[in-house]
Design a protein around this motif. Structure first.
Motif, PDB file in Angstrom:
ATOM      1  N   CYS A   1     -17.871  -8.625   2.582  1.00  0.00           N
ATOM      2  CA  CYS A   1     -17.446  -7.949   1.352  1.00  0.00           C
ATOM      3  C   CYS A   1     -15.928  -7.984   1.216  1.00  0.00           C
ATOM      4  O   CYS A   1     -15.389  -8.121   0.106  1.00  0.00           O
ATOM      5  CB  CYS A   1     -17.937  -6.502   1.352  1.00  0.00           C
ATOM      6  SG  CYS A   1     -19.732  -6.327   1.292  1.00  0.00           S
ATOM      7  N   LEU A   2     -15.227  -7.860   2.346  1.00  0.00           N
ATOM      8  CA  LEU A   2     -13.769  -7.915   2.324  1.00  0.00           C
ATOM      9  C   LEU A   2     -13.280  -9.294   1.888  1.00  0.00           C
ATOM     10  O   LEU A   2     -12.248  -9.410   1.221  1.00  0.00           O
ATOM     11  CB  LEU A   2     -13.227  -7.576   3.715  1.00  0.00           C
ATOM     12  CG  LEU A   2     -11.758  -7.165   3.821  1.00  0.00           C
ATOM     13  CD1 LEU A   2     -11.510  -5.888   3.017  1.00  0.00           C
ATOM     14  CD2 LEU A   2     -11.387  -6.942   5.281  1.00  0.00           C
ATOM     15  N   THR A   3     -14.004 -10.312   2.240  1.00  0.00           N
ATOM     16  CA  THR A   3     -13.658 -11.669   1.815  1.00  0.00           C
ATOM     17  C   THR A   3     -13.759 -11.802   0.299  1.00  0.00           C
ATOM     18  O   THR A   3     -12.885 -12.389  -0.352  1.00  0.00           O
ATOM     19  CB  THR A   3     -14.589 -12.689   2.491  1.00  0.00           C
ATOM     20  OG1 THR A   3     -14.477 -12.567   3.910  1.00  0.00           O
ATOM     21  CG2 THR A   3     -14.239 -14.108   2.073  1.00  0.00           C
ATOM     22  N   VAL A   4     -14.812 -11.261  -0.265  1.00  0.00           N
ATOM     23  CA  VAL A   4     -14.990 -11.307  -1.718  1.00  0.00           C
ATOM     24  C   VAL A   4     -13.877 -10.515  -2.412  1.00  0.00           C
ATOM     25  O   VAL A   4     -13.310 -10.966  -3.421  1.00  0.00           O
ATOM     26  CB  VAL A   4     -16.369 -10.752  -2.107  1.00  0.00           C
ATOM     27  CG1 VAL A   4     -16.528 -10.709  -3.623  1.00  0.00           C
ATOM     28  CG2 VAL A   4     -17.474 -11.595  -1.488  1.00  0.00           C
TER      29      VAL A   4
ATOM     30  N   ARG B   1     -11.393 -15.946   4.939  1.00  0.00           N
ATOM     31  CA  ARG B   1     -10.357 -15.756   3.927  1.00  0.00           C
ATOM     32  C   ARG B   1      -9.782 -17.081   3.441  1.00  0.00           C
ATOM     33  O   ARG B   1      -9.576 -17.278   2.241  1.00  0.00           O
ATOM     34  CB  ARG B   1      -9.248 -14.874   4.502  1.00  0.00           C
ATOM     35  CG  ARG B   1      -8.430 -14.132   3.434  1.00  0.00           C
ATOM     36  CD  ARG B   1      -7.419 -13.257   4.109  1.00  0.00           C
ATOM     37  NE  ARG B   1      -6.841 -12.316   3.171  1.00  0.00           N
ATOM     38  CZ  ARG B   1      -5.553 -12.006   3.154  1.00  0.00           C
ATOM     39  NH1 ARG B   1      -4.726 -12.570   3.995  1.00  0.00           N
ATOM     40  NH2 ARG B   1      -5.093 -11.111   2.293  1.00  0.00           N
ATOM     41  N   ASP B   2      -9.523 -17.988   4.365  1.00  0.00           N
ATOM     42  CA  ASP B   2      -8.986 -19.288   3.966  1.00  0.00           C
ATOM     43  C   ASP B   2      -9.973 -20.046   3.075  1.00  0.00           C
ATOM     44  O   ASP B   2      -9.577 -20.672   2.088  1.00  0.00           O
ATOM     45  CB  ASP B   2      -8.661 -20.120   5.212  1.00  0.00           C
ATOM     46  CG  ASP B   2      -7.340 -19.713   5.848  1.00  0.00           C
ATOM     47  OD1 ASP B   2      -6.687 -18.795   5.312  1.00  0.00           O
ATOM     48  OD2 ASP B   2      -6.967 -20.296   6.886  1.00  0.00           O
TER      49      ASP B   2
ATOM     50  N   THR C   1     -10.388  -1.657   3.197  1.00  0.00           N
ATOM     51  CA  THR C   1     -10.579  -1.248   4.591  1.00  0.00           C
ATOM     52  C   THR C   1     -10.491   0.259   4.729  1.00  0.00           C
ATOM     53  O   THR C   1     -11.277   0.881   5.457  1.00  0.00           O
ATOM     54  CB  THR C   1      -9.534  -1.929   5.489  1.00  0.00           C
ATOM     55  OG1 THR C   1      -9.633  -3.344   5.349  1.00  0.00           O
ATOM     56  CG2 THR C   1      -9.769  -1.566   6.946  1.00  0.00           C
ATOM     57  N   LEU C   2      -9.539   0.871   4.037  1.00  0.00           N
ATOM     58  CA  LEU C   2      -9.423   2.334   4.082  1.00  0.00           C
ATOM     59  C   LEU C   2     -10.656   2.996   3.473  1.00  0.00           C
ATOM     60  O   LEU C   2     -11.143   4.009   3.994  1.00  0.00           O
ATOM     61  CB  LEU C   2      -8.161   2.773   3.335  1.00  0.00           C
ATOM     62  CG  LEU C   2      -6.831   2.490   4.028  1.00  0.00           C
ATOM     63  CD1 LEU C   2      -5.671   2.836   3.106  1.00  0.00           C
ATOM     64  CD2 LEU C   2      -6.724   3.275   5.337  1.00  0.00           C
TER      65      LEU C   2
END
Length: 313
Positions: free
Chosen positions: A33-36, A189-190, A69-70
């Motif tokens: 989800c963080l990647t999106v 991420r890349d 993230t927070l």
């Protein structure tokens, strides 16, 4: 009838995942989800270059990394402390902040003295011949600070979850944090950023496979960890886990290709070292500012390594 039901339940194979696999799977899903979120914020940032304030807030290191993230940490009940470390931990904090940057300088010296090569050239960094180190530092300070904030908070959250929820020891939590953060930055991420810049249909499929592989790989590692802890192959013997291990191997292969390219692998190895040191510093200081400062100084130093080489050699 109730006795028969009880016997059937006892004979039925346990399809539930070990707690380590469940928690690591949640971490993998969070990274997906963080990647999106990072890709979406990167897309927005590319279109807001002319709006400095909004552009900074929409940067992938803030809107796509620090803020999600927070939010996830609060959702999982992780309380990250942003207070300064105590006096007894100041030495550990200082060592954590300086160690990754010193590793960059040491690597540069080794390459120059042992291989007669420039680390900046290997990393692909180029500079204007008349630029000064002060000018370059000022121009990259904002990006380095935002990168340090985003990755520092990520390191703190992942370390806390790995130690408190997965139940890993401090050393194993450091290793897990370094591996997960490196996989997120160097692979997920890349790939997502490349998709934003070059939107090709086949890249959508590749990124989707990597996101699935991230989740399945974390589940497979959790099952393997439980099997090793129990010294039994019983947790590994479920046929239903075969897809998880198959996609897990894909994740391992993707991470392996990152380190297979010798020039590029140097930078990825330095980032992995920085993530590990930052996680260790957070574990000792319990302050999220320590990994944030460590990652910020590291990000700045790896961008200014060319000027360090010119000054030393």
């Amino acid at each position: 009838m109730s006795r028969v039901t009880t016997v059937v339940r006892e004979l039925r194979p346990d399809d539930s995942l070990p707690s380590e696999a469940t928690e690591l799977g949640r971490l993998g899903l969070f990274l997906a989800c963080l990647t999106v979120a990072s890709a979406a914020s990167y897309w927005v940032a590319l279109r807001l270059r002319g709006v400095p304030i909004v552009g900074t807030l929409a940067s992938p290191n803030v809107a796509g990394l620090a803020v999600p993230t927070l939010v996830y940490a609060r959702h999982r009940g992780v309380s990250l402390s942003f207070g300064l470390p105590g006096r007894s931990r100041l030495a550990d904090a200082a060592a954590t902040v300086l160690a990754p940057a010193l590793a960059v300088v040491a690597t540069s010296v080794v390459f120059a003295a042992g291989f007669d090569a420039s680390l900046a050239a290997l990393l692909g960094w180029t500079y204007h011949p008349e630029a000064s180190v002060a000018t370059a530092a000022v121009r990259t300070a904002e990006d380095a600070a935002l990168a340090g904030l985003g990755f520092g908070i990520l390191v703190a959250a992942v370390f806390d979850l790995a130690s408190s929820r997965v139940g890993l020891s401090s050393a194993r939590a450091v290793a897990a944090t370094a591996a997960l953060a490196t996989f997120f930055r160097s692979v997920l991420r890349d790939a997502a950023f490349t998709l934003v810049v070059f939107p090709k249909p086949w890249r959508v499929g590749v990124v989707s496979l990597l996101l699935v592989a991230a989740v399945c790989g974390c589940v497979a590692v959790g099952v393997t960890y439980r099997s090793a802890a129990e010294r039994s192959i019983r947790p590994l013997s479920r046929p239903t886990l075969a897809p998880a291990f198959a996609f897990g191997l894909l994740a391992v292969a993707a991470l392996g290709t990152v380190f297979a390219d010798v020039p590029g692998s140097v930078e990825h190895a330095l980032w992995a070292l920085a993530f590990g040191v930052a996680a260790l510093g957070f574990g000792r200081s319990k302050s999220a500012w320590v990994p944030a400062a460590a990652m910020a100084l590291f990000s700045l130093s790896i961008r200014l390594v060319g000027f360090v080489e010119l000054a030393l050699f």
